[in-house]
Design an enzyme around this catalytic site. Structure first.
Site, PDB file in Angstrom:
ATOM      1  N   SER A 148      -0.214  -0.666  -6.122  1.00  0.00           N
ATOM      2  CA  SER A 148      -0.103  -1.883  -6.924  1.00  0.00           C
ATOM      3  C   SER A 148       0.640  -1.623  -8.225  1.00  0.00           C
ATOM      4  CB  SER A 148      -1.496  -2.424  -7.255  1.00  0.00           C
ATOM      5  OG  SER A 148      -2.191  -2.788  -6.092  1.00  0.00           O
ATOM      6  N   LYS A 171     -14.396  -7.960  -9.465  1.00  0.00           N
ATOM      7  CA  LYS A 171     -13.525  -8.764 -10.326  1.00  0.00           C
ATOM      8  C   LYS A 171     -12.880  -9.907  -9.554  1.00  0.00           C
ATOM      9  CE  LYS A 171     -10.180  -8.031 -14.022  1.00  0.00           C
ATOM     10  NZ  LYS A 171      -9.439  -7.014 -14.787  1.00  0.00           N
ATOM     11  N   ASP A 172     -12.408  -9.612  -8.337  1.00  0.00           N
ATOM     12  CA  ASP A 172     -11.825 -10.670  -7.502  1.00  0.00           C
ATOM     13  C   ASP A 172     -12.883 -11.691  -7.102  1.00  0.00           C
ATOM     14  OD1 ASP A 172      -9.280  -9.619  -7.587  1.00  0.00           O
ATOM     15  OD2 ASP A 172      -9.509  -8.444  -5.770  1.00  0.00           O
ATOM     16  N   GLU A 214       5.112 -33.877  -1.815  1.00  0.00           N
ATOM     17  CA  GLU A 214       3.917 -33.411  -2.502  1.00  0.00           C
ATOM     18  C   GLU A 214       4.328 -32.724  -3.808  1.00  0.00           C
ATOM     19  OE1 GLU A 214       1.103 -34.470  -1.780  1.00  0.00           O
ATOM     20  OE2 GLU A 214       0.188 -33.581   0.004  1.00  0.00           O
ATOM     21  N   HIS A 234       0.806  -1.212   0.000  1.00  0.00           N
ATOM     22  CA  HIS A 234       0.000   0.000   0.000  1.00  0.00           C
ATOM     23  C   HIS A 234       0.844   1.269   0.000  1.00  0.00           C
ATOM     24  CE1 HIS A 234      -3.410  -2.558   0.512  1.00  0.00           C
ATOM     25  NE2 HIS A 234      -4.238  -1.544   0.658  1.00  0.00           N
TER      26      HIS A 234
END
Length: 429
Positions: A223, A247-248, A291, A219
């Site tokens: 971004s 959108k997310d 894994e 922040h």
């Protein structure tokens, strides 16, 4: 970064004014993920993976807490309590499958988040701290996932613990004492299981704390975006809410559909069948593998098969850790003034070669330690380090990037006359 056009938080009623004066949590949320946080208007769905990672971290914490209520970290009963969760606890099968597959999806979205960072150079100034904290999160995730893999106390759990902790024995002088200290003995047993369970429960909360620092660091500069051009004016941004929450939310819905397909229809597709056999120190599995999300680093570990000054095993351990630690210096290896791979034609070619190399390492990490897989692992490992230590610095020095847009607005809407005039004025000055 300070945005003078960001919307100020204004309490709408007496209670919210009371809260804002004494405990301004609503203001914090508003400024962090609300209309008070402007973000570049050109973010693609590749910027959804941070939110997806946060969702899967919360899922892992919640399901992990419930599973811990029914699990016993004792080698005599650990496997049985895992089966008890699956068969006798109300919705226990769903919680365990959500937790197991949630780990895979968590790593999947994190890998996509990292690869997006590689392509768009999200590690460049002024976001170096965001990147460094992200690498710390990844290392903590790997430690947490390894310890969680041991807890069911199946065949693969036991032998993976034995092999991975045995790697520390390759360290000169302190290796064997360190290995004994980690296990609480000379082989995985009750002491090791208790330690791994305690740390597996604790580390997700540590990860959550580092995630908060990661978001805080993000922040400050704001971004990044697909063009790599910094925000210059109000028209370059949109409020995070409602534009990017919608959108997310859509991206999360799509991923959850795929996630539920795995949980309900193929819950064991990403696991190993040998882990449904109780741990037996006297029976070695035909193929010991971690894994799937550890495969690239496991392939790098196994690529060293001959001694050269140091034992091959030690070279493998050093290379495995170096494969991740090299990301810490990535902001200083890539000296190009252009961030986005969209405007770096030579960089873009070698980026996709790196992705093919990573895909090969994923495959080779799960293959048998025999030819031709060993030779291919050696080639893929050599290219991996060559890319970061040699190719990337050279490209950043000799590459001629494509012309950048004057602003984010121009990249989205076309010609930005004001930005063009300002750029010409700057050039003239």
């Amino acid at each position: 970064m300070s945005f003078p056009w960001a919307r100020e938080y204004t309490p709408t009623n007496g209670f919210m004014k009371f809260m804002d004066e004494r405990l301004p949590l609503p203001r914090l949320v508003y400024n962090a993920v609300g209309a008070g946080y402007p973000v570049p208007r050109n973010l693609s769905y590749m910027w959804n993976f941070g939110v997806l990672a946060g969702f899967f971290l919360m899922l892992q914490i919640v399901t992990g807490i419930v599973l811990a209520m029914h699990y016993a970290s004792n080698t005599e009963v650990a496997f049985a309590t895992t089966e008890h969760i699956m068969r006798d606890v109300n919705w226990g099968w769903l919680i365990r499958y959500a937790h197991a597959n949630g780990a895979s999806f968590f790593f999947l979205v994190i890998y996509m988040h990292i690869f997006r960072g590689f392509y768009y150079s999200s590690y460049k100034a002024p976001r170096e701290m965001v990147w460094l904290l992200g690498v710390v999160i990844f290392l903590l995730m790997m430690a947490t996932a390894f310890m969680g893999y041991v807890l069911p106390w199946g065949q693969m759990s036991f032998w993976a613990a034995k092999v991975i902790t045995g790697l520390f024995g390759a360290i000169p002088l302190i290796g064997e004492p360190l290995q004994v200290w980690l296990l609480g003995g000379y082989a995985p047993d009750n002491a090791a299981l208790n330690r791994f369970f305690s740390l597996h429960f604790l580390l997700p909360f540590v990860i959550a704390g580092v995630v908060i620092l990661h978001i805080w660091a993000l922040h400050i500069p704001g971004s990044s975006n697909p063009t790599g051009v910094e925000v210059k004016k109000e028209s370059d941004t949109l409020p995070f809410h409602p534009y990017y929450t919608a959108k997310d939310g859509f991206g999360l819905g799509v991923v959850l559909i795929i996630f539920m397909m795995f949980v309900f229809f193929m819950p064991n597709a990403l696991g190993h069948p040998d882990n449904y056999i109780e741990a037996n120190p006297l029976s070695t599995p035909a193929l010991i593998v971690p894994e799937w999300y550890f495969y690239p680093f496991y392939a790098i570990l196994r690529a060293f098969t001959f001694d050269f000054i140091l034992p091959a095993k030690l070279w493998g351990v050093l290379a495995m850790f170096a494969a991740i630690l090299i990301w810490f210096i990535l902001p200083w290896l890539d000296k190009s003034p252009v961030r986005s791979g969209k405007y770096r034609p030579l960089f873009r070619i070698f980026f996709w070669i790196l992705m093919l190399d990573m895909a090969a390492l994923f495959y080779l990490g799960g293959a048998h330690a025999e030819e031709p897989y060993i030779m291919l692992s050696q080639i893929a490992t050599a290219y991996y380090f060559l890319h970061f230590l040699v190719i990337l610095p050279i490209i950043s020095s000799i590459e001629k990037p494509d012309p950048l847009p004057y602003s984010i607005t121009e990249a989205v809407l076309g010609s930005d006359d004001d930005a063009a005039l300002n750029a010409k004025a700057d050039s003239a000055a």
